[in-house]
Design a protein around this motif. Structure first.
Motif, short mmCIF file in Angstrom:
data_model
loop_
_atom_site.label_atom_id
_atom_site.label_comp_id
_atom_site.label_asym_id
_atom_site.label_seq_id
_atom_site.Cartn_x
_atom_site.Cartn_y
_atom_site.Cartn_z
N PHE A 141 -8.96 -1.30 1.08
CA PHE A 141 -7.49 -0.98 0.22
C PHE A 141 -6.85 -2.64 -0.21
O PHE A 141 -6.01 -2.81 -0.70
CB PHE A 141 -6.90 -0.29 0.88
CG PHE A 141 -6.01 -0.64 2.17
CD1 PHE A 141 -4.28 -1.04 1.70
CD2 PHE A 141 -6.63 -0.71 3.53
CE1 PHE A 141 -3.75 -1.89 2.55
CE2 PHE A 141 -5.84 -1.75 4.46
CZ PHE A 141 -4.39 -1.87 4.60
N THR A 142 -7.65 -3.77 0.67
CA THR A 142 -6.39 -4.30 -0.14
C THR A 142 -7.17 -5.39 -1.05
O THR A 142 -6.60 -7.12 -0.94
CB THR A 142 -6.52 -5.78 1.23
OG1 THR A 142 -8.50 -6.12 1.58
CG2 THR A 142 -6.28 -4.82 3.02
N TYR A 196 0.29 -0.99 0.22
CA TYR A 196 -0.24 -0.08 0.13
C TYR A 196 1.24 1.30 0.30
O TYR A 196 0.24 2.28 -0.21
CB TYR A 196 -0.72 -0.27 1.62
CG TYR A 196 -1.49 1.16 1.21
CD1 TYR A 196 -3.15 0.71 0.39
CD2 TYR A 196 -1.90 2.75 1.73
CE1 TYR A 196 -4.37 1.95 0.64
CE2 TYR A 196 -2.57 3.24 1.93
CZ TYR A 196 -3.36 3.41 0.67
OH TYR A 196 -4.49 4.31 0.73
N GLU A 237 1.02 3.37 -3.17
CA GLU A 237 -0.13 4.53 -2.99
C GLU A 237 0.34 6.35 -2.58
O GLU A 237 -0.63 7.26 -2.82
CB GLU A 237 -1.27 4.15 -2.30
CG GLU A 237 -2.37 2.94 -2.84
CD GLU A 237 -3.04 3.12 -3.81
OE1 GLU A 237 -3.36 4.52 -3.66
OE2 GLU A 237 -3.27 2.12 -4.23
N LEU A 262 -3.82 -7.79 -3.24
CA LEU A 262 -3.25 -5.84 -4.01
C LEU A 262 -2.43 -6.35 -4.45
O LEU A 262 -1.13 -6.81 -4.72
CB LEU A 262 -2.31 -5.34 -2.41
CG LEU A 262 -2.32 -4.09 -2.60
CD1 LEU A 262 -3.72 -2.92 -2.98
CD2 LEU A 262 -1.05 -3.84 -1.47
#
Lengths: 306, 296
Positions: free
Chosen positions: A125-126, A66, A70, A132
């Motif tokens: 978010f995963t 992440y 991101e 991911l």
């Protein structure tokens, strides 16, 4: 002496491996080897069976993925963030788990790890079941392009050596001696005045951090954080690797990870038979081969000398 | 209100499975000091025996004998129990002298084998069990709502089995011998009781309970190789919450946690799959030995 020879073999094999094997595969093995070494620090030297180490391995992979994807973290910083997350998680899990002993300890760690698994499945978010994806490899120190598989390989090998070095130093220190004393006889260690819980917790945190380091590195290698790496079966696999290689030996987990990893790779075409075979190896190891490969080897060597 | 009652009943439905499984674990743990990781796989096996006996026996082996649901309730626990005897006699028995984690690891290996074997032949997404008896189809009017007859039957049947087991252990001669065997195996043996046999039969009984739960679950959840895999971890959490000290503790905490899970589904659905684990964290913080457990 044996250890020094094994270390040289490992160093030479590690440095030359990309010449004769597919680098990504060897990198995968290195991650599992580090993961198994971290696990072994806990079970082999402190006598604590954690059945939840996948939470650190998988959790760190998600965090690393992440922050690099991101937030644009560099790969090294991303890996550190993943390992840092595992440290915090390890402190929390360890704090709760050391309240119970033996098989209860195993059950508690397993149940706690399941929370992380469900979070990885449900959090926005995963990527849920898909994991991911599209994690960038990026540049190391802004100079070395990690998309080059050889550069990536030596970066991973360096991480592995650092992790391995930390474990080696930990085991061969007064702290490591106390851990082994706790493993052998907890109440005696307690009566000698050692704060047993404190030592156990510290061992748990170190182990979790390094397991996280392995998982974080894996996310960068494969550019992917998968749900399976947080699943309890991964916790089982790392136990198997350690057991096959030799519990409580320094090089055992490395050998075990390579053996089990190579075996799963070779058998991957056979679908669920892999599970059956791994399960059988598990049973055989527990029943008749408890020392593992390195453990048996050491026994042979010492018998010849004696 | 109706939604809450419905979810409470469905939660109780899950709860009886938690209770049966944690009861089986508690019985085995009490005498062998081993956590049977394969308990979930044995539950799965029970469901598969019912499925195979009902619809695949002829197709596979050419045996024209259909084992219906009622017969499965007897056959499956017996077969799983026999498997339990084999595991205990051939493997676990040799590990008693060692650290207890080896028993856990052994049964973990057995879990992988059983799961892998079934995953090879069956779809992991599950096969519906076609053998639910006519008498249990349809719904019953409970006054405030309609509830599937089969689910009600599963609740009542499991409760009877659980409390019968509790009564047998706490109030019969056999039970008192068992408890003596747990308290002090050497002394019990000196009184002429065959403790190794008791251990084997207890393991078989615990395994049989898991198999029985599997048969009961088959018409509700359909039969899949992984049906026991995640369930067993929840049951472990139930065990940690309840504390392994008492048989009644295992039953009551199983039921209660099923209810809690069901009600969480009404009020905050995303937490339903993790609420038990969070409760476990709370219990560990304030009562590490579990709600019914004794501090050792």
């Amino acid at each position: 002496m044996t250890n020094r020879i094994l270390f040289i073999i490992m160093l030479v094999a590690g440095l030359t491996a990309p010449l004769f094997a597919y680098p990504v595969f060897v990198m995968d093995l290195l991650c599992f080897a580090l993961f198994a070494c971290a696990f072994n620090l806990l079970l082999g030297y402190a006598g604590l069976l954690s059945f939840g180490h996948a939470a650190f391995f998988g959790g760190a992979a998600y965090i690393t993925g992440y922050v690099t994807k991101e937030w644009g973290f560099s790969p090294l910083l991303g890996i550190l963030a993943g390992a840092g997350f595992a440290t915090v998680l390890g402190a929390a899990f360890g704090f709760l788990a050391i309240r119970r002993q033996g098989i209860y300890f195993a059950m508690v760690t397993l149940a706690l790890a399941q929370i992380i698994y469900f979070l990885a499945l449900q959090m926005p978010f995963t990527g849920g079941e898909n994991g991911l994806q599209g994690i960038p490899r990026g540049n190391l120190f802004g100079l070395i392009d990690l998309n080059n598989s050889l550069a990536m390989y030596y970066f991973v090998f360096a991480i592995f050596l650092i992790g391995f070095g930390i474990i080696y130093r930990t085991i061969n220190s007064p702290f490591g001696e106390v851990l082994q004393a706790i493993r052998e006889n907890e109440s005696r260690a307690l009566s000698l005045g050692y704060d047993v819980d404190h030592f156990k917790l510290l061992a748990f945190v170190i182990s979790a951090t390094l397991a996280g380091l392995a998982g974080a590195t894996k996310a960068i290698i494969f550019q992917f954080a998968a749900l399976t790496s947080a699943h309890w079966q991964t916790s089982g696999e790392v136990i198997l690797m350690t057991l096959v290689g030799g519990l409580g030996t320094i090089f055992g987990p490395v050998v075990g990870a390579i053996t089990v990893g190579a075996l799963s790779h070779e058998l991957s075409a056979y679908g669920s038979w892999v599970q059956v075979i791994l399960g059988t190896i598990f049973v055989v190891c527990v029943m008749v081969f408890r020392r593992g490969i390195i453990g048996e080897l050491q026994r042979l060597v010492s018998r010849k000398r004696g | 209100m109706q939604v809450i009652m419905a979810q409470a009943l469905l939660g109780l439905n899950v709860g009886v499975f938690y209770a049966m499984l944690s009861l089986g674990l508690a019985v085995i743990f009490g005498l062998l000091n081993i956590i049977n990781f394969a308990h979930g796989a044995m539950y799965m096996l029970g469901a598969f025996i019912a499925l195979i006996g009902y619809s695949l026996l002829e197709q596979w082996f050419g045996i024209s004998l259909q084992i219906g649901f009622w017969a499965s309730l007897l056959v499956a626990p017996v077969i799983v129990g026999i498997l339990g005897v084999l595991i205990e006699r051939l493997m676990l028995k040799r590990l008693y002298e060692l650290d207890h984690i080896y028993g856990l690891l052994l049964t973990f290996g057995i879990t992988l084998i059983l799961q892998g074997l079934f995953a090879n032949y069956f779809n992991v997404s599950g096969t519906p069990y076609p053998g639910q008896p006519e008498a249990l189809s349809g719904v019953v009017n409970l006054g405030f709502m309609y509830f599937p007859t089969y689910r009600l039957f599963a609740i009542v049947f499991s409760l009877v089995v659980c409390f019968a087991t509790w009564w047998a252990i706490e109030h019969t001669k056999l039970g008192s011998r068992l408890r003596a065997g747990v308290e002090n195996p050497d002394l019990t043996q000196a009184f002429g009781l065959n403790v190794p046999l008791m251990v084997t039969l207890t393991f078989a009984f615990g395994a049989g309970l898991a198999g029985l739960a599997g048969v009961l679950a088959a018409p509700i959840y359909s039969v899949s190789p992984l049906m026991g895999a995640d369930l067993i971890i929840v049951v472990f959490a139930v065990v940690v919450i309840g504390g392994m000290g008492s048989i009644m503790g295992a039953i009551l905490s199983g039921l209660a946690l099923g209810l809690v899970e069901g009600l969480t589904k009404v009020f905050y659905p995303p937490a339903a799959s993790t609420v038990i684990f969070f409760l476990m964290v709370l219990v560990l913080l304030f009562r590490p030995a579990g709600l019914f457990g004794k501090e050792k």
